[in-house]
Design a protein around this motif. Structure first.
Motif, PDB file in Angstrom:
ATOM      1  N   MET A   1       0.831  -1.195   0.000  1.00 23.25           N
ATOM      2  CA  MET A   1       0.000   0.000   0.000  1.00 23.25           C
ATOM      3  C   MET A   1       0.865   1.245   0.000  1.00 23.25           C
ATOM      4  O   MET A   1       2.027   1.222   0.393  1.00 23.25           O
ATOM      5  CB  MET A   1      -0.916   0.024   1.221  1.00 23.25           C
ATOM      6  CG  MET A   1      -1.973  -1.052   1.247  1.00 23.25           C
ATOM      7  SD  MET A   1      -3.069  -0.884   2.684  1.00 23.25           S
ATOM      8  CE  MET A   1      -3.922   0.658   2.300  1.00 23.25           C
ATOM      9  N   ALA A   2       0.278   2.360  -0.446  1.00 22.15           N
ATOM     10  CA  ALA A   2       0.916   3.663  -0.308  1.00 22.15           C
ATOM     11  C   ALA A   2       0.791   4.114   1.145  1.00 22.15           C
ATOM     12  O   ALA A   2      -0.054   3.621   1.892  1.00 22.15           O
ATOM     13  CB  ALA A   2       0.231   4.671  -1.232  1.00 22.15           C
ATOM     14  N   ASP A   3       1.624   5.057   1.539  1.00 21.57           N
ATOM     15  CA  ASP A   3       1.509   5.602   2.892  1.00 21.57           C
ATOM     16  C   ASP A   3       0.142   6.245   3.093  1.00 21.57           C
ATOM     17  O   ASP A   3      -0.409   6.222   4.195  1.00 21.57           O
ATOM     18  CB  ASP A   3       2.591   6.658   3.126  1.00 21.57           C
ATOM     19  CG  ASP A   3       3.986   6.059   3.187  1.00 21.57           C
ATOM     20  OD1 ASP A   3       4.113   4.822   3.275  1.00 21.57           O
ATOM     21  OD2 ASP A   3       4.955   6.842   3.143  1.00 21.57           O
ATOM     22  N   TYR A   4      -0.393   6.817   2.020  1.00 21.65           N
ATOM     23  CA  TYR A   4      -1.697   7.465   2.110  1.00 21.65           C
ATOM     24  C   TYR A   4      -2.441   7.378   0.775  1.00 21.65           C
ATOM     25  O   TYR A   4      -1.834   7.499  -0.285  1.00 21.65           O
ATOM     26  CB  TYR A   4      -1.547   8.947   2.483  1.00 21.65           C
ATOM     27  CG  TYR A   4      -2.880   9.673   2.536  1.00 21.65           C
ATOM     28  CD1 TYR A   4      -3.715   9.515   3.638  1.00 21.65           C
ATOM     29  CD2 TYR A   4      -3.320  10.442   1.468  1.00 21.65           C
ATOM     30  CE1 TYR A   4      -4.952  10.137   3.680  1.00 21.65           C
ATOM     31  CE2 TYR A   4      -4.557  11.073   1.503  1.00 21.65           C
ATOM     32  CZ  TYR A   4      -5.370  10.918   2.606  1.00 21.65           C
ATOM     33  OH  TYR A   4      -6.609  11.512   2.639  1.00 21.65           O
ATOM     34  N   GLY A   5      -3.759   7.163   0.858  1.00 20.80           N
ATOM     35  CA  GLY A   5      -4.586   7.372  -0.313  1.00 20.80           C
ATOM     36  C   GLY A   5      -5.387   6.222  -0.853  1.00 20.80           C
ATOM     37  O   GLY A   5      -6.246   6.432  -1.718  1.00 20.80           O
ATOM     38  N   PRO A  35       0.007   2.652   6.943  1.00 23.05           N
ATOM     39  CA  PRO A  35      -0.722   3.346   5.881  1.00 23.05           C
ATOM     40  C   PRO A  35      -2.017   3.980   6.389  1.00 23.05           C
ATOM     41  O   PRO A  35      -2.552   3.591   7.431  1.00 23.05           O
ATOM     42  CB  PRO A  35      -1.026   2.227   4.885  1.00 23.05           C
ATOM     43  CG  PRO A  35      -1.130   0.996   5.735  1.00 23.05           C
ATOM     44  CD  PRO A  35      -0.102   1.191   6.823  1.00 23.05           C
ATOM     45  N   GLU A  36      -2.492   4.950   5.630  1.00 19.94           N
ATOM     46  CA  GLU A  36      -3.787   5.562   5.887  1.00 19.94           C
ATOM     47  C   GLU A  36      -4.587   5.575   4.590  1.00 19.94           C
ATOM     48  O   GLU A  36      -4.050   5.904   3.528  1.00 19.94           O
ATOM     49  CB  GLU A  36      -3.626   7.011   6.356  1.00 19.94           C
ATOM     50  CG  GLU A  36      -3.010   7.197   7.716  1.00 19.94           C
ATOM     51  CD  GLU A  36      -2.959   8.660   8.099  1.00 19.94           C
ATOM     52  OE1 GLU A  36      -3.999   9.203   8.542  1.00 19.94           O
ATOM     53  OE2 GLU A  36      -1.891   9.269   7.935  1.00 19.94           O
ATOM     54  N   GLU A  95      -6.877   8.716  -5.121  1.00 19.36           N
ATOM     55  CA  GLU A  95      -6.153   9.821  -4.503  1.00 19.36           C
ATOM     56  C   GLU A  95      -4.694   9.789  -4.980  1.00 19.36           C
ATOM     57  O   GLU A  95      -4.121   8.724  -5.170  1.00 19.36           O
ATOM     58  CB  GLU A  95      -6.219   9.682  -2.983  1.00 19.36           C
ATOM     59  CG  GLU A  95      -6.183  10.997  -2.224  1.00 19.36           C
ATOM     60  CD  GLU A  95      -4.784  11.575  -2.103  1.00 19.36           C
ATOM     61  OE1 GLU A  95      -4.674  12.796  -1.919  1.00 19.36           O
ATOM     62  OE2 GLU A  95      -3.802  10.808  -2.177  1.00 19.36           O
ATOM     63  N   LYS A  96      -4.126  10.936  -5.190  1.00 13.85           N
ATOM     64  CA  LYS A  96      -2.809  11.013  -5.818  1.00 13.85           C
ATOM     65  C   LYS A  96      -1.713  10.301  -5.039  1.00 13.85           C
ATOM     66  O   LYS A  96      -0.666   9.943  -5.598  1.00 13.85           O
ATOM     67  CB  LYS A  96      -2.451  12.476  -6.079  1.00 13.85           C
ATOM     68  CG  LYS A  96      -3.311  13.099  -7.177  1.00 13.85           C
ATOM     69  CD  LYS A  96      -3.045  14.576  -7.353  1.00 13.85           C
ATOM     70  CE  LYS A  96      -3.861  15.145  -8.512  1.00 13.85           C
ATOM     71  NZ  LYS A  96      -5.315  14.882  -8.396  1.00 13.85           N
ATOM     72  N   GLY A  97      -1.928  10.063  -3.752  1.00 18.13           N
ATOM     73  CA  GLY A  97      -0.930   9.356  -2.961  1.00 18.13           C
ATOM     74  C   GLY A  97      -0.648   7.945  -3.436  1.00 18.13           C
ATOM     75  O   GLY A  97       0.449   7.414  -3.188  1.00 18.13           O
ATOM     76  N   VAL A  98      -1.601   7.314  -4.125  1.00 18.19           N
ATOM     77  CA  VAL A  98      -1.390   5.931  -4.560  1.00 18.19           C
ATOM     78  C   VAL A  98      -0.328   5.826  -5.646  1.00 18.19           C
ATOM     79  O   VAL A  98       0.138   4.722  -5.961  1.00 18.19           O
ATOM     80  CB  VAL A  98      -2.700   5.270  -5.033  1.00 18.19           C
ATOM     81  CG1 VAL A  98      -3.731   5.252  -3.917  1.00 18.19           C
ATOM     82  CG2 VAL A  98      -3.253   5.956  -6.273  1.00 18.19           C
TER      83      VAL A  98
END
Length: 259
Positions: A1-5, A35-36, A95-98
């Motif tokens: 996973m990304a850290d966020y998104g 992650p969030e 979301e752009k975080g991904v």
């Protein structure tokens, strides 16, 4: 996973299904940071109109306190490898975080090494499931021939019509929130199609709100489009893993599942 998104539904619904099936689960982020998921899908008016339902919110609260989620592995660690796992699951999210996952060379290398083991004729007994932008990230992984691991595979992903539709409907208040790579960028569907040998035959699409997934015939690979597909996708992924066990392709018990 990304850290966020990541999308909460595409993350926690499969997690709950896998846990109910008795799977042991590992999460992985770039450096091991917890992650969030995308807060717009979890709180405020965006959640109420466009985001997670009450079941997902409840599941996310439980997930957020779990040891697997709060103590993820680091995919950039020299010791990290997907080889020990029977199933790799790639959640989506717009979301752009991904982009942290989609654009990661480390993730591409890991997936490029793992995906060939899902070929049924190889008897490796591995499986991959991906949904929405998770399919896009998988398509970015390339083998030694320079082709995407999905080059000869049947797949679906987030339909371009859905992506463009929600972007235009919400752009007045959310800007390019629904375009991961910004306004004017190509759709997930277009990007995935470009990596297929024969997209007219291999890319499967549906604009129905009903659950829709695609299972490849050559590889132990199943894909979905968007949150309503998450439950069915996870159930099908479990069938692939258990089918591999039943056919004697794997000598080890179901053990781990990295996100």
């Amino acid at each position: 996973m990304a850290d966020y998104g990541h999308d909460p539904t595409e993350t926690v619904v499969p997690y709950a299904v896998f846990k109910s099936a008795g799977f042991s689960i590992s999460f992985a982020t770039e450096t091991g940071k917890t992650p969030e998921c995308d807060k717009k899908m979890l709180t405020g008016w965006t959640q109420k109109l466009l985001g997670a339902n009450q079941r997902t919110l409840s599941l996310y609260n439980s997930l957020s306190s779990s040891a697997e989620f709060t103590q993820p592995l680091a995919w950039t660690s020299p010791d990290f490898s997907l080889d020990a796992y029977q199933l790799v699951f790639l959640p989506g999210g717009h979301e752009k975080g991904v982009r942290q996952v989609i654009d990661s060379i480390s993730v591409h290398q890991q997936l490029a090494a793992y995906f060939p083991q899902t070929r049924k004729s190889c008897g490796g007994g591995k499986a991959v499931a991906a949904i929405c932008h998770g399919v896009l990230g998988l398509s970015e992984a390339k083998g030694l021939d320079g082709r995407s691991v999905l080059y000869d595979v049947r797949t679906t992903a987030l339909p371009g019509a859905m992506e463009q539709g929600i972007f235009w409907i919400t752009r007045g208040v959310l800007g390019d929130y629904y375009k991961t790579y910004g306004a004017g960028s190509e759709s997930v569907e277009a990007a995935v199609r470009k990596r297929l040998r024969d997209p007219k035959k291999q890319y499967k699409n549906s604009l129905s709100a009903s659950p829709f997934i695609v299972t490849d015939e050559t590889y132990n690979y199943v894909s979905g489009r968007f949150p309503p597909d998450a439950q069915l996708l996870a159930e099908r992924a479990i069938e692939l893993v258990k089918g591999n066990l039943k056919q004697g392709r794997m000598r080890a018990p179901i053990s781990n599942l990295p996100f």
